[in-house]
Design a protein around this motif. Structure first.
Motif, PDB file in Angstrom:
ATOM      1  N   ASN A   6     -15.894  28.982 -26.030  1.00 27.92           N
ATOM      2  CA  ASN A   6     -15.437  28.744 -24.665  1.00 27.92           C
ATOM      3  C   ASN A   6     -14.131  27.965 -24.599  1.00 27.92           C
ATOM      4  OD1 ASN A   6     -17.602  30.103 -23.507  1.00 27.92           O
ATOM      5  ND2 ASN A   6     -18.894  28.295 -23.568  1.00 27.92           N
ATOM      6  N   ASN A   7     -13.603  27.579 -25.739  1.00 31.54           N
ATOM      7  CA  ASN A   7     -12.343  26.838 -25.761  1.00 31.54           C
ATOM      8  C   ASN A   7     -11.160  27.803 -25.728  1.00 31.54           C
ATOM      9  OD1 ASN A   7     -13.759  24.468 -25.986  1.00 31.54           O
ATOM     10  ND2 ASN A   7     -13.541  24.333 -28.212  1.00 31.54           N
ATOM     11  N   PRO A   8     -10.132  27.482 -24.966  1.00 29.54           N
ATOM     12  CA  PRO A   8      -8.958  28.361 -24.945  1.00 29.54           C
ATOM     13  C   PRO A   8      -8.255  28.369 -26.297  1.00 29.54           C
ATOM     14  CG  PRO A   8      -8.574  26.396 -23.607  1.00 29.54           C
ATOM     15  CD  PRO A   8      -9.978  26.319 -24.106  1.00 29.54           C
ATOM     16  N   LEU A   9      -7.617  29.480 -26.602  1.00 27.06           N
ATOM     17  CA  LEU A   9      -6.861  29.628 -27.847  1.00 27.06           C
ATOM     18  C   LEU A   9      -5.379  29.621 -27.506  1.00 27.06           C
ATOM     19  CD1 LEU A   9      -6.664  30.243 -30.893  1.00 27.06           C
ATOM     20  CD2 LEU A   9      -6.796  32.663 -30.297  1.00 27.06           C
ATOM     21  N   PHE A  10      -4.657  28.657 -28.046  1.00 25.70           N
ATOM     22  CA  PHE A  10      -3.223  28.548 -27.816  1.00 25.70           C
ATOM     23  C   PHE A  10      -2.489  28.688 -29.142  1.00 25.70           C
ATOM     24  CE2 PHE A  10      -4.987  25.974 -24.353  1.00 25.70           C
ATOM     25  CZ  PHE A  10      -4.389  26.586 -23.272  1.00 25.70           C
ATOM     26  N   PHE A  11      -1.348  29.333 -29.101  1.00 21.93           N
ATOM     27  CA  PHE A  11      -0.477  29.411 -30.262  1.00 21.93           C
ATOM     28  C   PHE A  11       0.635  28.396 -30.055  1.00 21.93           C
ATOM     29  CE2 PHE A  11      -2.396  33.677 -30.032  1.00 21.93           C
ATOM     30  CZ  PHE A  11      -2.975  33.715 -31.291  1.00 21.93           C
ATOM     31  N   ARG A  12       0.905  27.594 -31.065  1.00 20.72           N
ATOM     32  CA  ARG A  12       1.900  26.518 -30.949  1.00 20.72           C
ATOM     33  C   ARG A  12       3.211  26.834 -31.654  1.00 20.72           C
ATOM     34  NH1 ARG A  12       0.470  24.417 -26.611  1.00 20.72           N
ATOM     35  NH2 ARG A  12      -1.614  23.584 -26.567  1.00 20.72           N
ATOM     36  N   ARG A  13       3.182  27.766 -32.602  1.00 16.60           N
ATOM     37  CA  ARG A  13       4.386  28.138 -33.351  1.00 16.60           C
ATOM     38  C   ARG A  13       4.436  29.664 -33.430  1.00 16.60           C
ATOM     39  NH1 ARG A  13       6.969  24.074 -35.545  1.00 16.60           N
ATOM     40  NH2 ARG A  13       8.014  25.316 -37.109  1.00 16.60           N
ATOM     41  N   THR A  26      12.133  45.942 -29.943  1.00 25.40           N
ATOM     42  CA  THR A  26      12.439  44.524 -30.109  1.00 25.40           C
ATOM     43  C   THR A  26      12.529  43.838 -28.757  1.00 25.40           C
ATOM     44  OG1 THR A  26      13.538  44.794 -32.234  1.00 25.40           O
ATOM     45  CG2 THR A  26      14.201  42.901 -30.926  1.00 25.40           C
ATOM     46  N   SER A  27      13.111  44.493 -27.789  1.00 25.58           N
ATOM     47  CA  SER A  27      13.251  43.911 -26.454  1.00 25.58           C
ATOM     48  C   SER A  27      11.889  43.605 -25.834  1.00 25.58           C
ATOM     49  CB  SER A  27      14.036  44.867 -25.548  1.00 25.58           C
ATOM     50  OG  SER A  27      14.083  44.377 -24.238  1.00 25.58           O
ATOM     51  N   ARG A  28      10.965  44.526 -25.935  1.00 27.96           N
ATOM     52  CA  ARG A  28       9.624  44.297 -25.388  1.00 27.96           C
ATOM     53  C   ARG A  28       8.909  43.164 -26.129  1.00 27.96           C
ATOM     54  NH1 ARG A  28      10.237  49.860 -25.064  1.00 27.96           N
ATOM     55  NH2 ARG A  28       9.196  50.237 -27.036  1.00 27.96           N
ATOM     56  N   ALA A  29       9.010  43.150 -27.438  1.00 26.26           N
ATOM     57  CA  ALA A  29       8.379  42.090 -28.233  1.00 26.26           C
ATOM     58  C   ALA A  29       9.012  40.732 -27.920  1.00 26.26           C
ATOM     59  CB  ALA A  29       8.499  42.407 -29.721  1.00 26.26           C
ATOM     60  N   PHE A  30      10.326  40.716 -27.756  1.00 19.65           N
ATOM     61  CA  PHE A  30      11.035  39.475 -27.441  1.00 19.65           C
ATOM     62  C   PHE A  30      10.589  38.936 -26.081  1.00 19.65           C
ATOM     63  CE2 PHE A  30      14.981  37.361 -25.797  1.00 19.65           C
ATOM     64  CZ  PHE A  30      14.968  36.283 -26.662  1.00 19.65           C
ATOM     65  N   ARG A  31      10.477  39.815 -25.094  1.00 23.44           N
ATOM     66  CA  ARG A  31      10.028  39.384 -23.767  1.00 23.44           C
ATOM     67  C   ARG A  31       8.621  38.782 -23.842  1.00 23.44           C
ATOM     68  NH1 ARG A  31      10.520  44.742 -21.140  1.00 23.44           N
ATOM     69  NH2 ARG A  31       8.975  43.910 -19.699  1.00 23.44           N
ATOM     70  N   PHE A  32       7.746  39.402 -24.621  1.00 22.13           N
ATOM     71  CA  PHE A  32       6.389  38.885 -24.784  1.00 22.13           C
ATOM     72  C   PHE A  32       6.408  37.500 -25.450  1.00 22.13           C
ATOM     73  CE2 PHE A  32       2.591  38.284 -27.371  1.00 22.13           C
ATOM     74  CZ  PHE A  32       1.597  38.400 -26.412  1.00 22.13           C
ATOM     75  N   ALA A  33       7.167  37.381 -26.530  1.00 24.81           N
ATOM     76  CA  ALA A  33       7.243  36.106 -27.255  1.00 24.81           C
ATOM     77  C   ALA A  33       7.843  35.009 -26.376  1.00 24.81           C
ATOM     78  CB  ALA A  33       8.059  36.274 -28.538  1.00 24.81           C
ATOM     79  N   LEU A  34       8.868  35.343 -25.596  1.00 27.21           N
ATOM     80  CA  LEU A  34       9.473  34.369 -24.685  1.00 27.21           C
ATOM     81  C   LEU A  34       8.453  33.840 -23.687  1.00 27.21           C
ATOM     82  CD1 LEU A  34      12.949  35.797 -23.592  1.00 27.21           C
ATOM     83  CD2 LEU A  34      12.482  33.910 -25.139  1.00 27.21           C
ATOM     84  N   THR A  35       7.712  34.756 -23.102  1.00 28.88           N
ATOM     85  CA  THR A  35       6.724  34.369 -22.099  1.00 28.88           C
ATOM     86  C   THR A  35       5.662  33.467 -22.714  1.00 28.88           C
ATOM     87  OG1 THR A  35       7.120  36.439 -20.935  1.00 28.88           O
ATOM     88  CG2 THR A  35       5.090  35.254 -20.390  1.00 28.88           C
ATOM     89  N   MET A  36       5.155  33.853 -23.880  1.00 22.31           N
ATOM     90  CA  MET A  36       4.146  33.035 -24.565  1.00 22.31           C
ATOM     91  C   MET A  36       4.693  31.654 -24.906  1.00 22.31           C
ATOM     92  SD  MET A  36       1.134  34.715 -25.457  1.00 22.31           S
ATOM     93  CE  MET A  36       0.688  33.895 -26.948  1.00 22.31           C
ATOM     94  N   ALA A  37       5.894  31.611 -25.479  1.00 21.50           N
ATOM     95  CA  ALA A  37       6.481  30.341 -25.906  1.00 21.50           C
ATOM     96  C   ALA A  37       6.743  29.424 -24.710  1.00 21.50           C
ATOM     97  CB  ALA A  37       7.768  30.581 -26.685  1.00 21.50           C
ATOM     98  N   ARG A  38       7.274  29.992 -23.646  1.00 16.70           N
ATOM     99  CA  ARG A  38       7.564  29.171 -22.462  1.00 16.70           C
ATOM    100  C   ARG A  38       6.275  28.689 -21.800  1.00 16.70           C
ATOM    101  NH1 ARG A  38       9.788  32.130 -17.463  1.00 16.70           N
ATOM    102  NH2 ARG A  38       7.581  32.633 -17.430  1.00 16.70           N
ATOM    103  N   ASP A  39       5.339  29.591 -21.576  1.00 16.77           N
ATOM    104  CA  ASP A  39       4.117  29.238 -20.861  1.00 16.77           C
ATOM    105  C   ASP A  39       3.235  28.260 -21.633  1.00 16.77           C
ATOM    106  OD1 ASP A  39       5.065  30.902 -18.908  1.00 16.77           O
ATOM    107  OD2 ASP A  39       3.547  32.458 -19.190  1.00 16.77           O
ATOM    108  N   TYR A  40       3.252  28.341 -22.962  1.00 16.93           N
ATOM    109  CA  TYR A  40       2.424  27.457 -23.782  1.00 16.93           C
ATOM    110  C   TYR A  40       3.215  26.323 -24.424  1.00 16.93           C
ATOM    111  CZ  TYR A  40      -1.126  31.063 -23.244  1.00 16.93           C
ATOM    112  OH  TYR A  40      -2.023  31.964 -22.739  1.00 16.93           O
ATOM    113  N   GLN A  41       4.491  26.200 -24.054  1.00 15.54           N
ATOM    114  CA  GLN A  41       5.383  25.193 -24.633  1.00 15.54           C
ATOM    115  C   GLN A  41       5.316  25.208 -26.164  1.00 15.54           C
ATOM    116  OE1 GLN A  41       3.359  22.683 -22.192  1.00 15.54           O
ATOM    117  NE2 GLN A  41       4.422  23.646 -20.515  1.00 15.54           N
ATOM    118  N   ALA A  42       5.389  26.400 -26.699  1.00 14.46           N
ATOM    119  CA  ALA A  42       5.305  26.582 -28.150  1.00 14.46           C
ATOM    120  C   ALA A  42       6.693  26.556 -28.781  1.00 14.46           C
ATOM    121  CB  ALA A  42       4.627  27.913 -28.461  1.00 14.46           C
TER     122      ALA A  42
END
Length: 152
Positions: A6-13, A26-42
């Motif tokens: 029940n604990n959330p899973l966050f990626f930090r790096r 690459t553009s689609r993958a980059f957009r995904f990584a940006l969103t994850m990094a920004r939203d999770y402060q990774a």
């Protein structure tokens, strides 16, 4: 052992692999990584590899040509890093590797240095410069000790 289901899973790096030969993927993958990094402060590592097959034998004998290709790739990766910062990702690192197979350089040199807990890769669906579509993302997923997400 405590139940963590029940604990959330966050990626930090997060490490995003950039393939200039396959811009749509690459553009689609980059957009995904940006969103994850920004939203999770990774922490976000943006990596690309100067591929051996991108260098002719003639160019390999000319240091100026090799340096031009290396500088060009560094500029591309730095541009992605600048775009990530403009998007709101605070901790961004540009990484350029070279030599050998792309997946081996990423897994043997870049991953141990950056220590990501997630690798994001494009699917190589629009430009199969690596033998077959999805080859690098699939090889990373098969060989990596950390989680890999392949974006189509």
């Amino acid at each position: 052992m405590a139940d963590e289901s029940n604990n959330p899973l966050f990626f930090r790096r997060i490490l995003i692999t950039i393939d200039e030969d396959d811009r749509p993927s690459t553009s689609r993958a980059f957009r995904f990584a940006l969103t994850m990094a920004r939203d999770y402060q990774a922490h976000l590592g943006i990596a690309s590899v100067l591929e051996n097959n991108d260098i002719s034998i003639y160019e390999s004998l000319m240091p100026d040509k090799l340096n031009q290709k290396r500088d060009h790739l560094k500029a591309i990766v730095q541009d992605y890093a600048n775009r990530a910062r403009a998007f709101g990702v605070e901790d961004v690192r540009a990484i350029v590797g070279e030599g050998g197979d792309v997946d081996d350089v990423i897994l043997q040199k870049i991953v141990p240095e950056f220590e990501p807990d997630l690798i994001v890769s494009g699917a190589d669906v629009d430009f199969a410069s690596h033998g077959r579509p999805g080859a690098i993302g699939l090889r990373l997923a098969k060989k990596s000790d950390v989680s890999v997400i392949v974006i189509r």
